[in-house]
Design an enzyme around this catalytic site. Structure first.
Site, PDB file in Angstrom:
ATOM      1  N   GLU A 133      32.451  84.154  25.964  1.00  0.00           N
ATOM      2  CA  GLU A 133      31.633  85.322  26.290  1.00  0.00           C
ATOM      3  C   GLU A 133      31.515  85.615  27.775  1.00  0.00           C
ATOM      4  OE1 GLU A 133      29.369  83.517  22.695  1.00  0.00           O
ATOM      5  OE2 GLU A 133      30.548  82.802  24.364  1.00  0.00           O
ATOM      6  N   ASP A 148      29.937  81.507  21.107  1.00  0.00           N
ATOM      7  CA  ASP A 148      28.875  80.603  20.663  1.00  0.00           C
ATOM      8  C   ASP A 148      28.892  80.423  19.150  1.00  0.00           C
ATOM      9  OD1 ASP A 148      28.028  80.308  23.260  1.00  0.00           O
ATOM     10  OD2 ASP A 148      26.528  81.891  23.135  1.00  0.00           O
ATOM     11  N   TYR A 158      23.727  73.617  23.814  1.00  0.00           N
ATOM     12  CA  TYR A 158      23.448  75.020  23.495  1.00  0.00           C
ATOM     13  C   TYR A 158      21.946  75.240  23.328  1.00  0.00           C
ATOM     14  CZ  TYR A 158      24.154  79.632  21.489  1.00  0.00           C
ATOM     15  OH  TYR A 158      24.150  80.986  21.265  1.00  0.00           O
TER      16      TYR A 158
END
Length: 936
Positions: free
Chosen positions: A21, A108, A339
């Site tokens: 991303e 993700d 994360y």
């Protein structure tokens, strides 16, 4: 674009394109992969539903569903368009695809990331094999393992995200226009944001309805050394608990109306009785009547998940949820933490070992729990349970090791995460709690009992590493707080060394903070941890909520919106219904519910759901359409606050120009009839501060203002008024006379436009002035501004002294300089002004450019101070290098540092301004094992 420079993570000479991303993530990952990998970023989502009518391709504009961006008549098929600013990214990625053998989508691993991967697949249409590369920390072992063990795209996760996106679009685009028509333009409604706003409004209603009660208590300082000279500590405090067997009332014994819940069970002390008891007990001999000692044990807290990280960062670091997530994103992308969007508290085996090893090294073997601790929680609506948020890697880096690598905010948040993770594997804190009851007699004969409680921590355990904070508005005691009492025995004598009688008022329920609101949403099962930050930001951006300190305070507009939704769309803001909707959405993701059927029932109606559900009420479309005409805008925007002393209802009216007070009073000019009486409400007045007494004061303030006299030059009356934005002076212009035959005067304005004509001069009062004492002389000075100081002989430009919204300043053309005091506006000479302009330009309060509308903190990227300025096309934020216009919903007075830095970051990411993009082309997307969607 980033290319790897290490040994191959794959086999042979297969070339792979890895798409993530963000550029930061791409650079970090590229360093861990071999030269056969090309790593590039999509810079977030590359396509989405149309943002507005202009985004809708021409071929679909005539469709009845075009405004929604969702074809509700064809299985709720979404219309996707590639964002104009992302077209160059798509072109670049397609070009890279031509030179590789495989495509790895490494976005993700949550719903949003899976959706980005799917949109990349649908847009790029690769002719090479595609794999999904998933990891939860950016470390070399994790990246290599993910590259060697790719999986297929998870269409169930894509469906879950798409269903929520469609639902939120239908909700927002159907309900928001109702608010525009009945309350005010530019408002919005949302599945979670409207419920969050209701929670905050409901708390303010409770505060407004609250009636305080007063009560008194007695505190004694007792001396144990009279019977035991070695007592430690010799003196301690105790609270009066009972008088003649009746318990003394405390704040918890009163209800919200200030009445006792059980009046027969408690004794309420007033000032006189409490004072008499204190006097009668001073010097009295008391004795310990009971001693109760218990062991105290406190287990460590679970490692952070998203919601608890946001809550604790708000309490301990004073970070907003938006700021916390922005910092956590940077820490994750740079490989420092795992994360950060997760609702799991689980740690991997390697993470547990790392935490235990570090605790052992830093604190000693006795501080490590005998066996590994595992934290599990049953999450009804958990999405993609990863690990908890923890330091990355199999060996944790201590905060000290990273001090030079992180900025201040990053360091503080990393330290918080590191402490919580290490503490989770440490031993329990142990100690003892001690409760004493001390009895005796007052000189007036009353039998009294005092209570004293203490806690001693004998072994701190995990508290050595970490102590959780408490909410500042809710109160309470932290886990490491100690209150030591002497070791006394039953019957032991103590003397009352000193006594004090203290008065108290019961307090209304505390307003929500960001931390407590997140906790409330989580407990209600509303929303998801990953969305809480954006929800809190949205309700502030829309003007529904503002921060006062750390408290979230609703606006009167929020009252009107919530009232409308409760009265006409009650199910949409019902807590249980919203939580149940989350359950149903998760059933879709799990394959237990068919998406199209569920959306059809929700939008068009059906037999789906429980009695009273949106479906059984005929669906959202009918609910909105059927209710719109029946909504009385005046009623919706009238919030009754109380009755005045004569029983007349007092309302807050939400008008187009802001809220104001109104009540009906007798009309002296028309006996037997009534007329409205109105009063201004200041912007900074919170709803619970509006009392009947204040309302009377506001009604007594003449709307026409306090007359100061006549301007001798114009003959106009000068008045002082108190407006929404503070006190000011203005002139009263005479009513325009009717125009003559030539129509040069008194010409009526065209329909929809305000009449033209001269505007009255106005001037804000200086900070040193008061509305009640400002004089005509003061007012005329204010109305004379800007004052011409003189002409600069070098530039031939006029220099003026002015009073701005943020203070006094000089202006020469487009070059402005701040003045130190307001008095300088009238006293500064041309020579003094020229000396100021001869100095070099400075930032901040001595800025040489036009005075900023507002000064903010430093931008985390450039490290330079950010300011809001007024530009040719409206206000914008700048750090001196990058300029970014404020967007719809952004407000100069309330914009946060986080939002400003986000605008700058987005502007940098978009690069130089491009020419207008060509018209969008729409085409059907090919199915990828899921329902088809339109795209463009």
């Amino acid at each position: 674009m980033a290319g790897g420079d290490r040994g191959s993570g794959g086999t042979g000479n297969v070339r792979r394109l890895v798409i993530v991303e963000s550029p930061t993530k791409a650079r970090k990952i590229a360093g861990y992969l071999g030269s056969n990998y090309v790593v590039e970023s999509s810079r977030g989502h590359i396509r989405d539903l149309p943002r507005n009518a202009a985004d809708v391709p021409a071929k679909f504009k005539s469709e009845p569903w075009a405004r929604l961006g969702v074809n509700v008549d064809q299985n709720f098929e979404p219309l996707y368009i590639v964002s104009p600013e992302k077209k160059s990214t798509v072109t670049e990625l397609k070009g890279l695809l031509k030179d590789v053998d495989e495509l790895y989508l490494a976005t993700d691993g949550d719903r949003e990331g899976e959706a980005i991967a799917w949109h990349l697949l649908e847009t790029l249409k690769p002719r090479v094999p595609v794999k999904r590369m998933v990891f939860h920390e950016i470390t070399e072992p994790a990246i290599r393992n993910a590259a060697e063990n790719p999986r297929d795209l998870d269409i169930a996760l894509v469906d879950a995200q798409e269903t929520r996106r469609i639902l939120d679009r239908l909700y927002g685009y159907e309900v928001s226009p109702v608010l525009w028509k009945k309350v005010a333009p530019k408002l919005s409604a949302g599945r979670v944001q409207s419920v969050a706003t209701r929670i905050i409004v409901q708390r303010e209603r409770e505060r407004m309805a609250f009636h305080s009660a007063s009560y008194w208590d007695v505190t004694a300082e007792l001396d144990a050394s009279v019977s035991d000279p070695s007592a430690s500590p010799p003196k301690f405090t105790a609270k009066l608990n009972t008088v003649d067997g009746r318990r003394v009332a405390t704040g918890r014994d009163f209800d919200s109306l200030g009445q006792l819940k059980r009046p027969d069970e408690v004794l309420v002390l007033d000032e006189a009785s409490a004072g008499a008891l204190a006097s009668g007990l001073r010097g009295a001999q008391l004795a310990v009547t009971s001693v109760e000692q218990k062991p105290y044990t406190r287990r460590p807290y679970a490692p952070f998940m998203t919601s608890t990280l946001q809550q604790e960062a708000a309490r301990k670091l004073r970070f907003s949820s938006e700021r916390t997530m922005s910092i956590a994103q940077r820490l994750y992308e740079n490989g420092y933490i795992t994360y950060m969007r997760t609702d799991s508290t689980t740690l991997s085996e390697s993470a547990i070992n790392a935490a235990r090893t570090q605790a052992r090294q830093l604190y000693g073997e006795e501080y490590v729990h005998p066996s590994p601790r595992q934290y599990t929680r049953k999450v009804k609506n958990a999405q993609e349970a990863h690990e908890a948020i923890r330091p990355a890697g199999d060996v944790f880096q201590t905060p000290g090791q990273l001090h030079s690598a992180l900025d201040t905010d990053e360091f503080r948040l990393y330290e918080l995460i590191w402490q919580r993770t290490v503490a989770s594997q440490m031993a329990d804190a142990r100690g003892t709690t001690l409760s004493l009851r001390i009895g005796g007699s007052a000189s007036s004969g009353e039998q009294v009992v005092f209570n004293a409680s203490g806690r001693t921590i004998t072994f701190p355990g995990f508290l050595k590493a970490y102590v959780e904070s408490i909410d500042e508005l809710a109160g309470g005691e932290s886990d490491d707080a100690e209150s030591r009492l002497p070791n006394l025995t039953q019957g032991q004598r103590v003397d009352a060394a000193d006594l004090s009688a203290d008065g108290h008022q019961t307090s209304p329920p505390a307003r929500y903070t960001e931390a407590s609101l997140i906790k409330a949403l989580e407990e209600l099962g509303i929303g998801r941890p990953s969305t809480y930050s954006s929800i809190i930001k949205t309700i502030q951006d829309r003007g529904y909520v503002q921060k006062k300190g750390s408290a979230l305070v609703p606006s009167w507009v929020a009252f009107a919106v919530v009232g409308l939704l409760e009265q006409h769309f009650g199910r949409l803001v019902d807590y249980d219904f919203t939580a149940a909707m989350e359950d149903e959405l998760d059933e879709i993701a799990n394959g237990q519910e068919q998406r199209t059927n569920w959306l059809n029932n929700f939008y068009f109606g059906g037999e789906h759901g429980v009695e009273g559900s949106i479906a059984r009420a005929g669906g959202l479309k009918q609910l909105v359409g059927g209710n719109l005409e029946g909504i009385d805008a005046r009623e919706v925007n009238s919030i009754k606050v109380f009755d005045d002393s004569e029983g007349r209802p007092v309302y807050v009216r939400v008008g187009r120009n802001g809220p104001y007070l109104e009540r009906m009073v007798d009309d002296p000019d028309n006996p037997g009839e009534q007329k409205p009486q109105r009063a201004n409400l200041k912007e900074d007045l919170t709803p619970d501060e509006l009392t009947p007494e204040l309302a009377e004061k506001l009604f007594a303030t003449p709307q026409e203002g306090r007359s100061l006299g006549i301007d001798p030059e114009t003959g106009h009356e000068i008045v002082a008024k108190d407006g929404r934005f503070g006190p000011y002076v203005t002139e009263v212009l005479p009513e325009p006379e009717d125009g003559g035959d030539d129509g040069t005067a008194g010409t009526p304005a065209k329909k929809g436009k305000k009449p033209t004509g001269p505007k009255p001069r106005t001037g804000s009062l200086f900070r040193s002035m008061d509305l009640e004492t400002v004089t005509l002389e003061d007012a005329l000075k204010l109305l004379s501004l800007p004052r011409v100081v003189g002409v600069d002989p070098t530039t031939n430009e006029e220099i003026t002294a002015q009073n701005g919204r943020y203070g006094p300043y000089l202006k020469r053309g487009t070059d402005s300089r701040s003045l130190a005091t307001e008095d300088q506006i009238f006293t500064i000479t041309l020579d003094e002004a020229l000396k100021i302009y001869a100095e070099p330009k400075r930032r901040g309060r001595q800025a040489a450019s036009a005075p900023p509308l507002r000064e903010l903190g430093n931008d985390p990227v450039s490290g330079k101070p950010m300011v809001i300025k007024d530009g040719r096309f409206g206000p914008y934020v700048t750090d001196g290098e990058t300029n970014a216009s404020l967007r719809k919903g952004d407000d100069v007075l309330t914009i946060t540092d986080e939002r400003a830095s986000e605008l700058l970051a987005d502007r940098r990411a978009r690069g130089p301004v491009k020419k207008k993009a060509p018209a969008k082309k729409a085409a059907k997307k090919a199915p990828a094992k899921k329902a088809a969607a339109k795209k463009a």
